[in-house]
Write a protein that holds these residues in place. Structure first.
Motif, PDB file in Angstrom:
ATOM      1  N   ASP A   1       0.926  -1.121   0.137  1.00 39.40           N
ATOM      2  CA  ASP A   1       0.097  -0.180  -0.117  1.00 39.40           C
ATOM      3  C   ASP A   1       0.889   1.127   0.099  1.00 39.40           C
ATOM      4  N   ALA A   2       0.329   2.548  -0.207  1.00 42.14           N
ATOM      5  CA  ALA A   2       0.994   3.586  -0.020  1.00 42.14           C
ATOM      6  C   ALA A   2       1.651   3.872   1.000  1.00 42.14           C
ATOM      7  N   ILE A   3       2.735   4.649   1.169  1.00 43.90           N
ATOM      8  CA  ILE A   3       3.198   5.221   2.356  1.00 43.90           C
ATOM      9  C   ILE A   3       2.372   6.166   3.026  1.00 43.90           C
ATOM     10  N   PRO A   4       1.801   6.108   3.946  1.00 44.91           N
ATOM     11  CA  PRO A   4       1.192   7.059   4.779  1.00 44.91           C
ATOM     12  C   PRO A   4       1.909   8.564   4.779  1.00 44.91           C
ATOM     13  N   ALA A   5       1.259   9.674   4.919  1.00 49.18           N
ATOM     14  CA  ALA A   5       1.884  10.808   5.159  1.00 49.18           C
ATOM     15  C   ALA A   5       2.398  11.055   6.774  1.00 49.18           C
TER      16      ALA A   5
ATOM     17  N   PRO B   1       9.459   6.389  -7.773  1.00 46.00           N
ATOM     18  CA  PRO B   1       8.212   6.998  -8.053  1.00 46.00           C
ATOM     19  C   PRO B   1       6.836   5.809  -7.759  1.00 46.00           C
ATOM     20  N   LEU B   2       7.182   4.521  -7.992  1.00 45.11           N
ATOM     21  CA  LEU B   2       6.399   3.565  -7.451  1.00 45.11           C
ATOM     22  C   LEU B   2       5.824   3.767  -5.909  1.00 45.11           C
ATOM     23  N   LEU B   3       6.637   4.050  -5.253  1.00 46.33           N
ATOM     24  CA  LEU B   3       6.098   4.184  -3.822  1.00 46.33           C
ATOM     25  C   LEU B   3       6.002   5.862  -3.261  1.00 46.33           C
ATOM     26  N   PHE B   4       6.482   6.626  -4.140  1.00 44.61           N
ATOM     27  CA  PHE B   4       6.459   7.963  -3.709  1.00 44.61           C
ATOM     28  C   PHE B   4       5.411   8.786  -4.761  1.00 44.61           C
TER      29      PHE B   4
ATOM     30  N   GLN C   1      11.048   0.822   3.604  1.00 48.74           N
ATOM     31  CA  GLN C   1      11.738  -0.562   3.166  1.00 48.74           C
ATOM     32  C   GLN C   1      10.857  -1.670   3.193  1.00 48.74           C
ATOM     33  N   SER C   2      10.094  -2.014   3.966  1.00 47.24           N
ATOM     34  CA  SER C   2       9.072  -3.041   3.989  1.00 47.24           C
ATOM     35  C   SER C   2       8.341  -2.983   2.603  1.00 47.24           C
ATOM     36  N   ARG C   3       7.864  -1.854   2.235  1.00 49.48           N
ATOM     37  CA  ARG C   3       6.979  -1.795   0.982  1.00 49.48           C
ATOM     38  C   ARG C   3       8.012  -2.107  -0.297  1.00 49.48           C
ATOM     39  N   TYR C   4       9.166  -1.480  -0.079  1.00 50.11           N
ATOM     40  CA  TYR C   4      10.144  -1.785  -1.365  1.00 50.11           C
ATOM     41  C   TYR C   4      10.511  -3.309  -1.386  1.00 50.11           C
ATOM     42  N   ASP C   5      10.479  -3.768  -0.495  1.00 50.84           N
ATOM     43  CA  ASP C   5      10.644  -5.384  -0.162  1.00 50.84           C
ATOM     44  C   ASP C   5       9.803  -6.164  -0.851  1.00 50.84           C
ATOM     45  N   LEU C   6       8.152  -5.760  -0.518  1.00 51.23           N
ATOM     46  CA  LEU C   6       7.194  -6.419  -1.275  1.00 51.23           C
ATOM     47  C   LEU C   6       7.087  -6.252  -2.873  1.00 51.23           C
TER      48      LEU C   6
END
Length: 319
Positions: free
Chosen positions: A38-42, A263-266, A51-56
């Motif tokens: 999911d998106a990184i919350p503000a 850009p995928l995460l940000f 990092q956890s999202r990047y690893d997924l």
């Protein structure tokens, strides 16, 4: 106001997994039976939230075809934003087990890169210095064949600058540019150490440098560019876009190049980064053109491509 997508530029700060299109991530995750991050919350989420999202996201890249697709799509996306040159950072250790070794990763990426993409091989601040030395040696082997630089990514608090001097010495001996991440969490001292000990020609992020006049002067004197990625900082509690010291750095003579990071995460492409800088920092077209020029001049693009892009920037300002 001129259209920012037509401003010729280079993207010097982009990571392989983080360059993936959301639609590609969703497709590959469904194929692998993996969740989509999911998106990184503000707000001040900290590095682990990223990092956890990047690893997924990285886990969905299972084959050489997957990686080649992401490289090609990243180049297409940057080109649509006006980029005539992209430098894509790849840590071979992240994909080596699935592809059959470090060399297989590099060969896959280079085969997909095309003539508008240079590859930066990177180790991690969290990795052993011996692994960084191995990656630098691999980068040196492919110097002149599509690999243009050597870097260090990840959280700079997890490694000591002096431990990576041998790796950067190998890269320098092969004529590769040194592009470590630094000054994201650590203070200006870290940016200075990256320049003085590692020979950094550019520093990924480097925001904390602005707090120390001596470090700012060093960057200006040596022409060391800072790769600033506006959308990367608010989610991790580092800085708000409106507070980025871009104008002060430019005024001090420090080259600044805007990049996309992940850009995928940000959530913003290269043109979007320029738009944020213009909207939140009230930069005019001359200043936007200066950022684009710095991105080209600090790049490892061939002289002919640099000249073409610089001429295009001049033309953008006169039309």
């Amino acid at each position: 106001m001129r259209e920012l997508r037509t401003l010729p530029k280079a993207n010097l700060h982009l990571h392989l997994t983080g360059s993936m299109r959301p639609a590609t991530l969703a497709e590959l995750a469904a194929r692998a039976g993996l969740p989509v991050p999911d998106a990184i919350p503000a707000g001040a989420q900290g590095w682990d939230a990223f990092q956890s999202r990047y690893d997924l996201a990285r886990a969905v890249l299972r084959t050489a075809d997957d990686i080649a697709r992401v490289v090609a799509e990243a180049a297409e996306d940057d080109a649509a934003c006006g980029a005539g040159w992209t430098e894509l950072q790849v840590d071979p250790s992240s994909y080596a087990e699935r592809l059959g070794g470090y060399e297989a990763v590099v060969e896959t990426v280079l085969a997909a890169a095309g003539d508008r993409v240079g590859i930066i091989l990177a180790s991690s601040w969290a990795a052993a210095p011996e692994q960084a030395l191995r990656t630098a040696g691999l980068a040196a082997r492919y110097a002149g064949h599509g690999v243009v630089g050597f870097g260090l990514s990840n959280d700079e608090r997890r490694g000591r600058v002096e431990d990576f001097v041998p790796a950067f010495r190998v890269a320098a001996g092969a004529g590769l540019i040194a592009v470590p991440h630094g000054g994201f969490y650590e203070g200006a001292w870290h940016v200075r150490a990256c320049v003085e000990l590692l020979g950094a020609a550019r520093v990924g992020h480097g925001l904390t440098a602005h707090a120390d006049p001596a470090t700012v002067e060093l960057l200006a004197e040596r022409g060391v560019a800072l790769e600033i990625c506006p959308t990367s900082y608010p989610p991790l509690g580092v800085a708000e876009v409106a507070g980025l010291p871009v104008r002060a750095l430019l005024a001090a003579g420090v080259p600044v190049a805007l990049g996309t990071d992940d850009p995928l995460l940000f959530g913003a492409d290269l043109a979007g980064q320029y738009a944020l800088a213009r909207d939140h920092l009230a930069l005019d077209d001359d200043e936007m053109a200066a950022l684009a020029r710095h991105s080209v001049l600090a790049s490892a693009a061939a002289p002919q491509r640099r000249r073409q892009l610089l001429d295009g920037i001049d033309a953008w300002l006169t039309h």
